[in-house]
Design an enzyme around this catalytic site. Sequence first.
Site, PDB file in Angstrom:
ATOM      1  N   HIS A   1       0.910   5.160   6.793  1.00 54.45           N
ATOM      2  CA  HIS A   1       0.921   5.806   5.483  1.00 54.45           C
ATOM      3  C   HIS A   1       1.278   7.288   5.613  1.00 54.45           C
ATOM      4  O   HIS A   1       0.810   7.966   6.529  1.00 54.45           O
ATOM      5  CB  HIS A   1      -0.438   5.634   4.802  1.00 54.45           C
ATOM      6  CG  HIS A   1      -0.770   4.197   4.546  1.00 54.45           C
ATOM      7  ND1 HIS A   1      -1.618   3.478   5.365  1.00 54.45           N
ATOM      8  CD2 HIS A   1      -0.343   3.335   3.587  1.00 54.45           C
ATOM      9  CE1 HIS A   1      -1.719   2.235   4.906  1.00 54.45           C
ATOM     10  NE2 HIS A   1      -0.949   2.118   3.832  1.00 54.45           N
TER      11      HIS A   1
ATOM     12  N   SER B   1       0.816  -1.221   0.000  1.00 58.29           N
ATOM     13  CA  SER B   1       0.000   0.000   0.000  1.00 58.29           C
ATOM     14  C   SER B   1       0.848   1.268   0.000  1.00 58.29           C
ATOM     15  O   SER B   1       0.420   2.305  -0.516  1.00 58.29           O
ATOM     16  CB  SER B   1      -0.932  -0.003   1.216  1.00 58.29           C
ATOM     17  OG  SER B   1      -0.178  -0.102   2.422  1.00 58.29           O
TER      18      SER B   1
ATOM     19  N   ASP C   1      -2.759   7.269  10.183  1.00 57.18           N
ATOM     20  CA  ASP C   1      -2.789   5.918  10.760  1.00 57.18           C
ATOM     21  C   ASP C   1      -1.428   5.443  11.250  1.00 57.18           C
ATOM     22  O   ASP C   1      -1.293   4.319  11.724  1.00 57.18           O
ATOM     23  CB  ASP C   1      -3.354   4.917   9.745  1.00 57.18           C
ATOM     24  CG  ASP C   1      -2.521   4.848   8.469  1.00 57.18           C
ATOM     25  OD1 ASP C   1      -1.444   5.489   8.427  1.00 57.18           O
ATOM     26  OD2 ASP C   1      -2.950   4.171   7.518  1.00 57.18           O
TER      27      ASP C   1
END
Length: 781
Positions: free
Chosen positions: A267, A94, A264
């Site tokens: 990221h 991600s 978070d």
Amino acid sequence: MAVLAYNLGKREINQYFSIKNAKLLAAAAVVLLTVFHAASRHYGSSDTCDWLLSSGRFLGDNVWQPYGCMLHKYKSTEAKFCLREKRIAFVGDSRIRQLFYSFIKMMNPEVKEVGNKHENIPFVDGDSTVNFLWYAEVNNSLKEQLMLWTEGSASKPHVIIIGAATWSIKLHNGKSEALFQYKANLTAIADTLEKLAEHSEVYWVLQDPVYEDVLSESRKMITNEQINLYNEAAVSTLNTSKKKVKFLEASRQAAMETISQSVDGLHLPESTRDVGAMVLMNSMCNKILKPIDGSCCQSAPPLSVLQKLAAAVLLVSVVCFVLLGFSSHRKSRPAPDVESGEEKKHPAAVGQLNPKGPLLAIGKMSLIMLYFYLCDRADIFMKEQKFYTHSAFFIPLIYIFVLGVFYSENSKETKLLNREQTDEWKGWMQLVILIYHISGASAFIPVYMHVRVLVAAYLFQTGYGHFSFFWLKGDFGLYRVCQVLFRLNFLVVVLCLVMDRPYQFYYFVPLVTFWFAVIYATMALWPQILQKQANGSAFWNLALLLKLLGLLLFIGFFAYSQELFEGIFSVWPLSKLFELQGSIHEWWFRWKLDRFAVVNGMLFAFIYLLLQKYQLLSEGKGEPLFSNKISNCLLFVSVVSFMTYSIWASGCKNKSECNEMHPYISVILAFILIRNIPGYARSLYSSFFAWFGKISLELFICQYHIWLAADTKGILVLIPGNPTLNIIVSTFIFVCVAHEISQITNDLAQVAIPKESGPLLKRLLGAGVFLVLVLTLSQKD
């Protein structure tokens, strides 16, 4: 008593630190710094791509500065042009997906992050393809994909950006066995990555830190300690490849300063992701597009034909300089004046000059040009980008004005705009412009508008000075014209040859040269009106005013006829002199911006000389310029005008709109009145500012390459890692070089421009042939 102590102290200092000694110290510093940087490049890392990818720092919010080179901010059109017909693959988890989105947004800012989280995401823009491939771990699936590319069964990307680790940490709860398996899997794909790197660019993205305080429970095992272990494993395993897979570490360094802004904890904020994407774009595209403000990943440009010829001439000059020896340098020049530090003018005629003098001057100029080339063309010294802050502009500004006031002295003359005062005026304006350029203050519109007034004031002085000379002396001889043109253009012509830049690039010199030609034509053409002719005759004064009015109408006509203006200056050879990057638009913009300043200077000079002739001014020491009532009135109006302009400039929001108003709004006259109406102000001047004023033209031109860098887009770095010390050292060398060039220009002007008509015409013919040859060769280049 204090004045006596000050003068004695000044004399004592100048006995040990003369201008000559300062230049010797600057020359020694240049040699040492050149050797240091050349050795660092030879024995250390000399690849600016490595610097770009590996390290840097934030200059301010979201402004990333790579170590030792400049980062170009790519526009959408540039990114698309660079990446045309290319296939790019982002491979990973991600975090790599975030980097992928930041990258493609540089090509198309309208892209939305709407792809499925754990799936591949394609992106096509024209003939460019950028794909994200979901591989959260370094495992057999990833190895198989890489093998497909190496075996040719799938279209191999031109660029591969790959990285993964956090899922391995998460799925195995941070166990040491997972790290061993990660190393083994990396070893298994290392050879494959090496094969891919033979024909493609391969980047391994080192893992960014995490913000452990806000990580969710399912991610608590992803600690910065674990991240560091996995990064060390990647570097130690992949660094052994012969093609050396490139490591993207800069985004990791940027993240260390901004990870606390993460929502978070895993990221990165978008601004930090953009740093990594911009670094990648610079690494891929700088060598293709070669942006002047993107020095990373660029090698020194190849020499043009003109540069090779110039190098040959300069090399011969240096050899002559060495053979003649330092001992014979200017034997006829007397010792420097202890009080001022300047060399005294020699009373001997030009014909008695030592013939070795010109050769020595050219030899020194050649060595100076070598320094220019090393600073801004050769891959020796580092460069950094500018970043504007209010403190970076205003603190040095306050400092130099304190110095200027400290060095206040009584002026020899008390006339309005006497020589000492105009030198002072040029000096402080030039210092402000230098600070403006190095601090990047053009980004702040109020400062930009005030500096526009300073440039207009230079042109005002051009009109004032040359009009006064022609009006009073009536000397329209060829010798005078050639002297002025030589002093204005000598340095720029040499730089055009050595630095491979067009004449218009040094825009101020073409501008001043053009306006000098206009002033000369206005005053010399029929009817030729001079002060001695106009004495006692209002008719001739009126005729001159009509002449100036005609010039004003002529300027206005061209200002509103852009097509005609560009048509005239697009004709060869004018086009070669006034075009920049194949367009005449820059010359049109510069000319139009201050189109009335020179005429204002001429008109002011005429009115002043008329008032002086009829004894309507009081220019004695300590006397106000007019009667007390008129003086106070004019001072009040001038101060209000100044304040009104500053308020208006502070409210400017759009450069182009304010530039349209600039030619019609001027506070130059207000400044002159404030500076000259009070008798005490007219009786003083700053010797500090006046000293810089005498070399203001050289300072303005030299800054392009040996103080700033990348043709003024960046800052030259002589002392890495210490910006303050770097500015001090580079400024000292820069000022010494500018002063020496000023002396060389003056010396060569005496030799190159003879007073006798015959030799002068022959040299003009030679200069014409040289100019045609240069323009022809530059056209072929």
